[in-house]
Motif scaffolding. Structure first.
Motif, PDB file in Angstrom:
ATOM      1  N   GLY A   1     -23.331 -29.160  14.820  1.00 29.27           N
ATOM      2  CA  GLY A   1     -22.340 -29.364  15.891  1.00 29.27           C
ATOM      3  C   GLY A   1     -21.078 -28.533  15.715  1.00 29.27           C
ATOM      4  O   GLY A   1     -19.974 -28.971  16.042  1.00 29.27           O
ATOM      5  N   LEU A   2     -21.255 -27.325  15.192  1.00 26.97           N
ATOM      6  CA  LEU A   2     -20.095 -26.494  14.877  1.00 26.97           C
ATOM      7  C   LEU A   2     -19.393 -26.027  16.155  1.00 26.97           C
ATOM      8  O   LEU A   2     -20.015 -25.453  17.046  1.00 26.97           O
ATOM      9  N   THR A   3     -18.105 -26.321  16.219  1.00 27.23           N
ATOM     10  CA  THR A   3     -17.339 -26.054  17.435  1.00 27.23           C
ATOM     11  C   THR A   3     -16.028 -25.369  17.082  1.00 27.23           C
ATOM     12  O   THR A   3     -15.382 -25.717  16.084  1.00 27.23           O
ATOM     13  N   MET A   4     -15.655 -24.386  17.873  1.00 26.45           N
ATOM     14  CA  MET A   4     -14.356 -23.738  17.686  1.00 26.45           C
ATOM     15  C   MET A   4     -13.676 -23.600  19.028  1.00 26.45           C
ATOM     16  O   MET A   4     -14.200 -22.976  19.947  1.00 26.45           O
ATOM     17  N   ARG A   5     -12.487 -24.215  19.138  1.00 26.36           N
ATOM     18  CA  ARG A   5     -11.710 -24.086  20.369  1.00 26.36           C
ATOM     19  C   ARG A   5     -10.446 -23.301  20.079  1.00 26.36           C
ATOM     20  O   ARG A   5      -9.778 -23.532  19.070  1.00 26.36           O
ATOM     21  N   PHE A   6     -10.149 -22.340  20.934  1.00 25.92           N
ATOM     22  CA  PHE A   6      -8.857 -21.644  20.884  1.00 25.92           C
ATOM     23  C   PHE A   6      -8.090 -22.073  22.117  1.00 25.92           C
ATOM     24  O   PHE A   6      -8.362 -21.578  23.208  1.00 25.92           O
ATOM     25  N   GLY A   7      -7.159 -22.997  21.972  1.00 29.66           N
ATOM     26  CA  GLY A   7      -6.472 -23.508  23.146  1.00 29.66           C
ATOM     27  C   GLY A   7      -7.487 -24.148  24.076  1.00 29.66           C
ATOM     28  O   GLY A   7      -8.235 -25.036  23.675  1.00 29.66           O
TER      29      GLY A   7
ATOM     30  N   ALA B   1     -20.584 -26.673  19.809  1.00 32.86           N
ATOM     31  CA  ALA B   1     -21.578 -27.570  19.207  1.00 32.86           C
ATOM     32  C   ALA B   1     -22.871 -26.865  18.828  1.00 32.86           C
ATOM     33  O   ALA B   1     -23.950 -27.202  19.304  1.00 32.86           O
ATOM     34  N   VAL B   2     -22.750 -25.871  17.978  1.00 35.32           N
ATOM     35  CA  VAL B   2     -23.920 -25.103  17.586  1.00 35.32           C
ATOM     36  C   VAL B   2     -24.575 -25.717  16.347  1.00 35.32           C
ATOM     37  O   VAL B   2     -23.911 -26.044  15.379  1.00 35.32           O
ATOM     38  N   ASP B   3     -25.891 -25.891  16.422  1.00 37.17           N
ATOM     39  CA  ASP B   3     -26.674 -26.315  15.256  1.00 37.17           C
ATOM     40  C   ASP B   3     -27.513 -25.128  14.806  1.00 37.17           C
ATOM     41  O   ASP B   3     -28.134 -24.453  15.615  1.00 37.17           O
TER      42      ASP B   3
ATOM     43  N   GLN C   1     -22.244 -17.486  25.601  1.00 41.78           N
ATOM     44  CA  GLN C   1     -21.153 -18.367  26.006  1.00 41.78           C
ATOM     45  C   GLN C   1     -20.955 -19.521  25.034  1.00 41.78           C
ATOM     46  O   GLN C   1     -20.802 -20.669  25.421  1.00 41.78           O
ATOM     47  N   GLY C   2     -20.972 -19.192  23.759  1.00 40.15           N
ATOM     48  CA  GLY C   2     -20.652 -20.177  22.730  1.00 40.15           C
ATOM     49  C   GLY C   2     -21.772 -21.130  22.368  1.00 40.15           C
ATOM     50  O   GLY C   2     -21.585 -21.997  21.534  1.00 40.15           O
ATOM     51  N   ARG C   3     -22.917 -20.962  23.001  1.00 39.06           N
ATOM     52  CA  ARG C   3     -24.047 -21.842  22.669  1.00 39.06           C
ATOM     53  C   ARG C   3     -25.247 -21.009  22.259  1.00 39.06           C
ATOM     54  O   ARG C   3     -25.293 -19.809  22.522  1.00 39.06           O
ATOM     55  N   ILE C   4     -26.235 -21.691  21.672  1.00 46.73           N
ATOM     56  CA  ILE C   4     -27.477 -20.995  21.351  1.00 46.73           C
ATOM     57  C   ILE C   4     -28.354 -21.008  22.591  1.00 46.73           C
ATOM     58  O   ILE C   4     -28.694 -22.063  23.126  1.00 46.73           O
TER      59      ILE C   4
END
Lengths: 354, 240
Positions: free
Chosen positions: B11-17, B24-26, B212-215
């Motif tokens: 569930g790796l998540t990175m938000r910039f602002g 939520a990448v596994d 777009q940030g997902r697998i």
């Protein structure tokens, strides 16, 4: 790797391919190798014992302060040239060392512990300051600003200690007038047997050689190699598992210790210390020593300090030319014409001529 | 894949602002596995990579290395656990010789004599032994990349992360690098972030595609490269 690989290195390996393969080029004094190091020590010893034979006592006393400044320049040359830490405030540790010695010796009488404190207190202060700067991930430019600010603060604090209420034990701090009549170093355990100016020359010259040898040993060690690697690329060093903050902290503390030692010797030399040791002129001078002699070498700062001090002493004996003006002209001239400093410039000339 | 995973992202998540760069990448990687991460610009590959190396602290989720939680660990601590990292822009010690660059890497866990031997071995592996005495800053871009790979290899890490190892290389250098990566993969697990599809074809078995940030898809290389969804993403169409 076997030695024959070094021998069979391609011709385009460039200058210095005669050095062992692991000796990096462009690293100033380290490229000298062991024979160069021994030659430097021999030259130092020759000067230490030879100079008293050829100059009068007055000249020897002057030469002593030149070497004190050379030790101070080594501290700056080490942390800046090898550690990549731009400190504008080595004079803070220099002055702290000088004051620590003065206060401690006035209280204790015997000079052994005060001399040790003059090294340990600035080293501890540098470690504390370094902890906040490096572990706080402050950028290089601000390290310069902070060290400069600390120097200015110390200058102002010591300046405002005039009057009888400002004393540490038996030692009056004396404000702007400083602390006069500081007892000189004595033979360990025998305060009545103080060192005369000639003995102080031998102590100072001997300590300069010791500091130089110590720094060379540090730079040749694994620790020293990592320090230089961090200077070259902090990110890469981190990715290889080294913590740059710790290495920089240690380098900075070593620099503080050496500057403190120089401060102790300086107080001894004049039997006097005043807040001018924290002055901006003092801080600027140290940087000029290193720039002129050559950044990234150890010999450069020594030669730079001696040359500049010698020049100032000559100018000081006449009235037509202002010393600071000439110092400024020399600095600008060097930055424009010999930006890498004297020692690296001479070395590359020698290589071309080989 | 056999046994427990070497590396696991949950569930790796990175938000910039307000922007969610990685959502939520596994991802799970086995021992001695080779995984390629691809995806268009801005897909979150580099951000994901930087979270694995500790250069960025994830907003949510966790990273396990051999079952040990390394989320929020510092970069040098992650490196010490046995993760070798080669960044996108070559990070080398430009003022030092090739040999010294690799020596400093090997010296972290070895005596000087052993480090010297390991450094020499690593340089031979990447084919840079003859250039050991050269200053790295004077070398060509591709050669500097290899110096960096040699430095990583000299530490003998269990997992090697390579961010665009073929970037800016000539065709021959790319071929050479792909051979090198396959050889490294005999004993080390690798994650390779790459743009170059030809290069991916040369080295990959399993490919994870970011979008777009997902697998978007995670599958065998041939199936991924023939997938319509992947083509659409690379041609700029909205993924179905």
């Amino acid at each position: 790797m076997t030695p024959d690989r070094a021998a069979s290195a391609p011709a385009d390996a460039g200058p210095g391919s005669a050095a062992p393969w692991w000796v990096p080029l462009g690293l100033g004094d380290r490229a000298l190798g062991v024979s160069g190091f021994l030659a430097m020590i021999a030259a130092g010893l020759l000067l230490m014992f030879g100079l008293p034979m050829v100059v009068e006592l007055f000249g020897l006393v002057q030469a002593t302060v030149f070497l004190v400044m050379a030790i101070l320049a080594l501290s700056q040359g080490f942390i800046w040239g090898y550690g990549g830490i731009m400190s504008f405030g080595q004079s803070a540790f220099f002055g702290l060392g000088g004051y620590t010695y003065a206060v401690a010796v006035l209280n204790l009488g015997d000079s052994s512990v005060p001399a040790l404190l003059a090294i340990l207190v600035p080293a501890g202060f540098a470690a504390l300051l370094g902890y906040f700067m490096f572990y706080g991930r402050i950028s290089d430019a601000y390290v310069g600003v902070i060290t400069l600010t600390v120097t200015v603060i110390l200058f102002n604090v010591m300046n405002s200690t005039a009057g009888d209420i400002y004393h540490i034990g038996a030692a009056q701090l004396g404000g702007f007038n400083g602390m006069p009549s500081v007892p000189p170093l004595n033979w360990p355990g025998d305060p009545s047997n103080a060192l005369d100016p000639e003995a102080l020359w031998y102590v100072t010259a001997g300590l300069l050689i010791v500091v130089y040898a110590l720094l060379r040993a540090i730079l040749a060690s694994r620790f020293g190699r990592v320090v230089v690697a961090i200077r070259e690329n902090e990110t890469r060093a981190t990715l290889l598992g080294y913590d740059p903050r710790l290495y920089k902290l240690i380098v900075f503390a070593i620099g503080g210790a050496i500057a403190g030692l120089a401060g102790c010797l300086f107080t001894n030399w004049g039997g006097f210390i005043s807040p001018t040791v924290f002055g901006l002129a003092q801080s600027a001078q140290i940087i000029i020593f290193v720039l002129l002699g050559g950044l990234g070498t150890l010999l450069g700062p020594i030669l730079g300090a001696v040359a500049i001090q010698y020049l100032i002493s000559i100018i000081g004996s006449q009235q037509t030319l202002n010393a600071n003006l000439l110092l400024g002209v020399i600095l600008v001239g060097f930055v424009l014409l010999v930006p890498q400093g004297v020692v690296p410039a001479v070395r590359s000339l020698l290589r071309v001529g080989r | 894949m056999t046994g427990a995973p070497l590396l696991q992202a949950e569930g790796l998540t990175m938000r910039f602002g307000g922007v969610t760069a990685v959502d939520a990448v596994d991802l799970s990687l086995g021992e001695v596995e080779l995984r390629c991460l691809i995806g268009p610009n801005g897909a979150g590959k580099s951000t994901f990579f930087k979270m694995l190396t500790g250069q960025l602290q994830p907003s949510a989720g966790r990273i396990l290395f051999r079952g040990r939680d390394i989320t929020g660990a510092r970069t040098h601590e992650i490196a010490r656990l046995g993760v070798g990292i080669k960044t996108q822009v070559p990070n080398v010690f430009n003022g030092l010789s090739v040999a010294e660059n690799v020596f400093v890497a090997a010296a972290r866990t070895n005596s000087a004599a052993t480090a010297r031997r390991k450094a020499a071995q690593a340089l031979e592996r990447v084919g840079m032994g003859a250039l050991a005495g050269r200053i790295v800053g004077q070398l060509a871009h591709g050669q500097r990349q290899w110096v960096e790979i040699a430095a990583v290899l000299a530490q003998d890490p269990d997992l090697i992360l390579l961010d665009e190892p073929a970037a800016g290389m000539t065709h021959e250098e790319v071929v050479r690098t792909s051979e090198l990566i396959r050889e490294i993969n005999q004993v080390h697990a690798l994650i390779v972030v790459e743009h170059d599809m030809q290069f991916i074809r040369m080295i990959a078995r399993t490919v994870t595609v970011f979008n777009q940030g997902r697998i978007l898809i995670e599958d065998d290389v041939d199936r991924v490269l023939s997938s319509q969804a992947v083509r659409d993403v690379y041609l700029g169409k909205q993924a179905a």
